[in-house]
Motif scaffolding. Sequence first.
Motif, PDB file in Angstrom:
ATOM      1  N   ALA A 488       1.000  -1.195  -0.100  1.00 55.98           N
ATOM      2  CA  ALA A 488      -0.089  -0.196   0.090  1.00 55.98           C
ATOM      3  C   ALA A 488       0.903   1.321  -0.083  1.00 55.98           C
ATOM      4  CB  ALA A 488      -0.904  -0.017   1.099  1.00 55.98           C
ATOM      5  N   ARG A 489       1.883   1.270   0.807  1.00 58.85           N
ATOM      6  CA  ARG A 489       2.714   2.730   1.132  1.00 58.85           C
ATOM      7  C   ARG A 489       3.848   2.663   0.367  1.00 58.85           C
ATOM      8  NH1 ARG A 489       7.090   2.178   4.090  1.00 58.85           N
ATOM      9  NH2 ARG A 489       7.517   0.580   5.724  1.00 58.85           N
ATOM     10  N   GLY A 490       4.259   1.387  -0.278  1.00 52.63           N
ATOM     11  CA  GLY A 490       5.618   1.506  -1.114  1.00 52.63           C
ATOM     12  C   GLY A 490       7.054   1.365  -0.141  1.00 52.63           C
ATOM     13  N   SER A 491       7.788   1.009  -0.698  1.00 55.02           N
ATOM     14  CA  SER A 491       9.237   1.274  -0.317  1.00 55.02           C
ATOM     15  C   SER A 491      10.494   1.568  -1.086  1.00 55.02           C
ATOM     16  CB  SER A 491       9.492  -0.257   0.791  1.00 55.02           C
ATOM     17  OG  SER A 491      10.578  -0.175   1.031  1.00 55.02           O
ATOM     18  N   VAL A 492      10.777   2.623  -1.065  1.00 53.86           N
ATOM     19  CA  VAL A 492      12.147   2.903  -1.760  1.00 53.86           C
ATOM     20  C   VAL A 492      13.479   1.927  -1.837  1.00 53.86           C
ATOM     21  CG1 VAL A 492      13.912   4.641  -2.464  1.00 53.86           C
ATOM     22  CG2 VAL A 492      11.711   5.413  -1.636  1.00 53.86           C
ATOM     23  N   PRO A 493      13.743   1.602  -0.269  1.00 49.81           N
ATOM     24  CA  PRO A 493      14.933   0.641  -0.189  1.00 49.81           C
ATOM     25  C   PRO A 493      14.438  -0.598  -0.941  1.00 49.81           C
ATOM     26  CG  PRO A 493      14.548   1.451   1.693  1.00 49.81           C
ATOM     27  CD  PRO A 493      13.379   1.886   1.066  1.00 49.81           C
ATOM     28  N   MET A 494      13.133  -1.202  -1.092  1.00 47.81           N
ATOM     29  CA  MET A 494      12.760  -2.546  -1.404  1.00 47.81           C
ATOM     30  C   MET A 494      12.378  -2.300  -2.822  1.00 47.81           C
ATOM     31  SD  MET A 494      10.516  -3.775   1.869  1.00 47.81           S
ATOM     32  CE  MET A 494      10.007  -5.443   0.904  1.00 47.81           C
ATOM     33  N   LYS A 495      12.507  -1.109  -3.374  1.00 45.22           N
ATOM     34  CA  LYS A 495      11.939  -0.895  -4.928  1.00 45.22           C
ATOM     35  C   LYS A 495      10.632  -1.155  -5.188  1.00 45.22           C
ATOM     36  CE  LYS A 495      16.827  -1.534  -6.389  1.00 45.22           C
ATOM     37  NZ  LYS A 495      17.762  -2.024  -7.270  1.00 45.22           N
ATOM     38  N   LYS A 496       9.774  -0.773  -4.432  1.00 47.82           N
ATOM     39  CA  LYS A 496       8.450  -1.122  -4.676  1.00 47.82           C
ATOM     40  C   LYS A 496       7.550   0.021  -4.597  1.00 47.82           C
ATOM     41  CE  LYS A 496       7.985  -5.877  -2.890  1.00 47.82           C
ATOM     42  NZ  LYS A 496       7.552  -6.656  -2.025  1.00 47.82           N
ATOM     43  N   THR A 497       6.735   0.486  -5.436  1.00 44.06           N
ATOM     44  CA  THR A 497       5.937   1.574  -5.588  1.00 44.06           C
ATOM     45  C   THR A 497       4.696   1.590  -4.716  1.00 44.06           C
ATOM     46  OG1 THR A 497       6.807   2.060  -7.590  1.00 44.06           O
ATOM     47  CG2 THR A 497       4.869   3.197  -7.016  1.00 44.06           C
ATOM     48  N   GLY A 498       3.970   2.428  -4.084  1.00 42.97           N
ATOM     49  CA  GLY A 498       2.720   2.051  -3.496  1.00 42.97           C
ATOM     50  C   GLY A 498       1.569   2.044  -4.317  1.00 42.97           C
ATOM     51  N   GLY A 500      -1.459   2.354  -2.728  1.00 43.55           N
ATOM     52  CA  GLY A 500      -2.443   3.623  -2.225  1.00 43.55           C
ATOM     53  C   GLY A 500      -3.604   2.713  -1.613  1.00 43.55           C
ATOM     54  N   VAL A 501      -3.614   1.357  -1.860  1.00 43.50           N
ATOM     55  CA  VAL A 501      -4.901   0.641  -1.300  1.00 43.50           C
ATOM     56  C   VAL A 501      -4.322  -0.422  -0.383  1.00 43.50           C
ATOM     57  CG1 VAL A 501      -6.392  -1.214  -2.083  1.00 43.50           C
ATOM     58  CG2 VAL A 501      -5.743   0.473  -3.671  1.00 43.50           C
ATOM     59  N   LEU A 502      -4.752  -0.234   0.923  1.00 42.28           N
ATOM     60  CA  LEU A 502      -4.476  -0.884   2.187  1.00 42.28           C
ATOM     61  C   LEU A 502      -5.500  -2.010   2.451  1.00 42.28           C
ATOM     62  CD1 LEU A 502      -2.642  -1.341   4.611  1.00 42.28           C
ATOM     63  CD2 LEU A 502      -3.959   0.309   5.797  1.00 42.28           C
ATOM     64  N   ASP A 503      -5.073  -3.428   1.964  1.00 41.97           N
ATOM     65  CA  ASP A 503      -5.838  -4.355   2.000  1.00 41.97           C
ATOM     66  C   ASP A 503      -5.684  -5.212   3.070  1.00 41.97           C
ATOM     67  OD1 ASP A 503      -7.661  -6.709   1.403  1.00 41.97           O
ATOM     68  OD2 ASP A 503      -7.020  -6.735  -0.863  1.00 41.97           O
ATOM     69  N   LEU A 504      -6.589  -5.195   4.079  1.00 38.92           N
ATOM     70  CA  LEU A 504      -6.455  -6.159   5.499  1.00 38.92           C
ATOM     71  C   LEU A 504      -7.589  -6.944   5.624  1.00 38.92           C
ATOM     72  CD1 LEU A 504      -4.888  -3.058   7.857  1.00 38.92           C
ATOM     73  CD2 LEU A 504      -3.566  -4.807   6.322  1.00 38.92           C
ATOM     74  N   ARG A 505      -8.054  -7.270   4.548  1.00 38.60           N
ATOM     75  CA  ARG A 505      -8.975  -8.246   4.622  1.00 38.60           C
ATOM     76  C   ARG A 505      -8.800  -9.561   5.320  1.00 38.60           C
ATOM     77  NH1 ARG A 505     -11.641  -7.675  -1.138  1.00 38.60           N
ATOM     78  NH2 ARG A 505      -9.412  -7.655  -1.784  1.00 38.60           N
ATOM     79  N   ALA A 506      -9.741 -10.410   6.168  1.00 32.71           N
ATOM     80  CA  ALA A 506      -9.856 -11.753   6.515  1.00 32.71           C
ATOM     81  C   ALA A 506      -8.351 -11.943   7.272  1.00 32.71           C
ATOM     82  CB  ALA A 506      -9.864 -12.657   5.470  1.00 32.71           C
ATOM     83  N   GLN A 525       5.979   6.662  13.386  1.00 36.60           N
ATOM     84  CA  GLN A 525       6.498   5.259  13.880  1.00 36.60           C
ATOM     85  C   GLN A 525       7.532   4.634  12.895  1.00 36.60           C
ATOM     86  OE1 GLN A 525       6.320   3.764  17.110  1.00 36.60           O
ATOM     87  NE2 GLN A 525       5.641   5.858  17.562  1.00 36.60           N
ATOM     88  N   HIS A 526       6.936   4.554  11.676  1.00 32.20           N
ATOM     89  CA  HIS A 526       7.770   3.870  10.603  1.00 32.20           C
ATOM     90  C   HIS A 526       8.848   4.725   9.690  1.00 32.20           C
ATOM     91  CE1 HIS A 526       5.425   0.262  10.898  1.00 32.20           C
ATOM     92  NE2 HIS A 526       4.317   1.027  11.199  1.00 32.20           N
ATOM     93  N   ARG A 527       9.072   6.098  10.236  1.00 30.99           N
ATOM     94  CA  ARG A 527       9.868   6.877   9.313  1.00 30.99           C
ATOM     95  C   ARG A 527       9.583   7.067   7.855  1.00 30.99           C
ATOM     96  NH1 ARG A 527      10.695   6.351  14.273  1.00 30.99           N
ATOM     97  NH2 ARG A 527      12.695   6.349  15.493  1.00 30.99           N
ATOM     98  N   HIS A 528       8.446   7.012   7.707  1.00 27.07           N
ATOM     99  CA  HIS A 528       7.703   6.992   6.437  1.00 27.07           C
ATOM    100  C   HIS A 528       6.505   8.193   6.054  1.00 27.07           C
ATOM    101  CE1 HIS A 528       6.493   5.629   2.655  1.00 27.07           C
ATOM    102  NE2 HIS A 528       7.321   4.789   2.382  1.00 27.07           N
ATOM    103  N   ASP A 529       6.824   9.138   5.124  1.00 26.21           N
ATOM    104  CA  ASP A 529       6.089  10.184   5.049  1.00 26.21           C
ATOM    105  C   ASP A 529       4.894  10.087   4.047  1.00 26.21           C
ATOM    106  OD1 ASP A 529       7.864  11.751   6.445  1.00 26.21           O
ATOM    107  OD2 ASP A 529       8.804  12.283   4.998  1.00 26.21           O
ATOM    108  N   ASP A 530       4.687   8.962   3.475  1.00 27.02           N
ATOM    109  CA  ASP A 530       3.656   8.706   2.580  1.00 27.02           C
ATOM    110  C   ASP A 530       2.532   7.666   3.175  1.00 27.02           C
ATOM    111  OD1 ASP A 530       5.155   9.866   0.678  1.00 27.02           O
ATOM    112  OD2 ASP A 530       6.057   7.924  -0.265  1.00 27.02           O
ATOM    113  N   MET A 531       2.519   7.726   4.469  1.00 29.45           N
ATOM    114  CA  MET A 531       1.390   7.075   5.205  1.00 29.45           C
ATOM    115  C   MET A 531       0.103   7.808   4.617  1.00 29.45           C
ATOM    116  SD  MET A 531       2.683   4.300   6.540  1.00 29.45           S
ATOM    117  CE  MET A 531       3.842   3.697   7.262  1.00 29.45           C
TER     118      MET A 531
END
Length: 643
Positions: A488-498, A500-506, A525-531
Amino acid sequence: CFGGLHALKELMAHDNEFVTVPPEMCTLQSLVHCDLSFNHITHFPSFPSHSLPCLVHLDIRHNRIVDFPSAAFGHQASLRFIDASFNNIRTFSPSGDWPRLDDTVHVFDAKCIPLWDLIHRHFSGTQLVIDMEEGDPHQPRLNWGKLETLRVHGNDLSILPFDLYILTSVEDLSYDTQYVKIPTQEVVIQGWAMLRCYMRRWNDARNSRHLDISHFSLRLTPVELMLASSLTRLNMSHNRLSGTLDPQLSSLTNLTEMDISHNRLVEIHPKLVHLTRLTAHYVETEGYFAERGGMRWHGNCWRSPPHPVRMQGTRCIFGYIQSFVDAYHSRELHLKGTDLRHVPLDVLKLTHLTTLDISEGNQLLVLPPTLTVLQVLESLLTDDNRLFYIHPELGKMVSLKQFSMKNNVLETLPHELSAISTLKNLRYSGNPLTGPPEGAPVSIRSLELIQADTPQTFEPWMDEVLAAAAEDVPPEATLVYLKNWIRARGSVPMKKTGTGVLDLRALGLGHMPKEVSDLQWSGHQHRHDDMTNLAHIRLDHNPIAELPPVIKAWYCVKSLSLNNCMLRSVPPALGIMEHVACLERFEACDNGIRTMQVAPGTFTALKHLYLDRNDFTVLPLELGWMSSLEVLSLKENKILHVP
């Protein structure tokens, strides 16, 4: 030839070819000045103790003397000047030895080790246990109470005997500092006054077994210290010892007390754990054990062991060091009960570790990113500490299989842990976390219902979970929870683009996690500005009974789905414009909702509202405040009439 020269006061016989001196020389009762320099004399005969009573000046330089003529001139109390320079003298002892009369020392196996070999072994790190022997009881003790000048330079002296201190009247003592190995040159070059003090302390230690060599500005452990294995106390404080404490001290196995305070030491060599008597003196006092003797270490630049370990005494220090020695072979490091505040740097040197246990009896606050150097670590146990933060870089520990952090104060887990494909066992009970229950697998039944009812919303991660469940290894809900956060949020070190969909179903969530309800706090908490950039939040098929009274920083959230949960009401916090300004779609079907609290000025942006299959009996009048509402679905409720 000297028999009748009773009045002779000066004997000038220099620059001849004398090889020896006749014994009759002892009859020169009036001799004051004797010059036998520049000859070929190799030895002197033994003179009676009452001979040469008036001798003041003795010059025997530039001869071939091998042993200092103590037997000939050791009883002349009138001597004030002796020049024995530039000979071949190898031994010189006023009353005994250091520790012998020649340049060898004896080891326990009765083998003779040359001095140069001893010195080589000392500085090369080869352990050699050596015992200090008593001197020769028949060696005459020098009676030079008035001696002021003694010159022995230009000889082969590598050992100056420790009992030179008895020459208290000597003001000028010359020797070749560069050739003297014992005492240590660091003392020798400081001059005769300091050397005499040093030797006196050694003489005191010969009987008391307590050696004090503090305040001598020593940079290295003296080699002669390895000759005194019978010592019980050793004081090397207030010197300039630096680096690692000399491993050769392990030969002093009788030590019960060692003071190394106020130096520049950095660490203790593992060999020193063999000094077991340093840890044997513990006395029970008022229900606890107090250390007696041991090691005094304060006033140094310690890098290892850490300060909390040192504060617990010598036994804990040696136990800490021994645990690293054992870990080098077993690849398992156990540091329980060491009161650590941080992960020691020593741990990072053992890059081959497979198990690291820092639980119980420690007070860690943070797990640092430096732990990622342990690339083969499989088990990390940090239970019963005070952890409040785990660095997200730990997601790079590619071999980690078990990670336990029970009974800490963690409020969130780093989402990056989901990148560890080998991680199967994640334990975090006893923490104020609001995520999925510990160890609970993803609800396969709920996923199957989602797939059947709304196949258009079925995500790839759900396919992965169902495929794993088919092999009887359903993943833990916590790991899926963390992985979906990363999506959902992405991660630059992991080279993943967010997305924007936080799927926490089931995922078995009993409450809306705080990191979901307060995205601003979560970003901190996560030192991440894109939350706060999340646009869609899905919490369907979780046993959520109520929503938090406060929702913060949902600045970009456009849709929220809470279908098939256990809600009974919808709080007005969802409609506060300050934090939920863009919410356009809200789904809460298949719950038990009876009321929906809507206040003026709330839900102003809401366009789609789905409340099917709930327990409404009356159409809420508050719906009239939703000025932007376009679609309202209240199918299969218990509404009796429309107001």
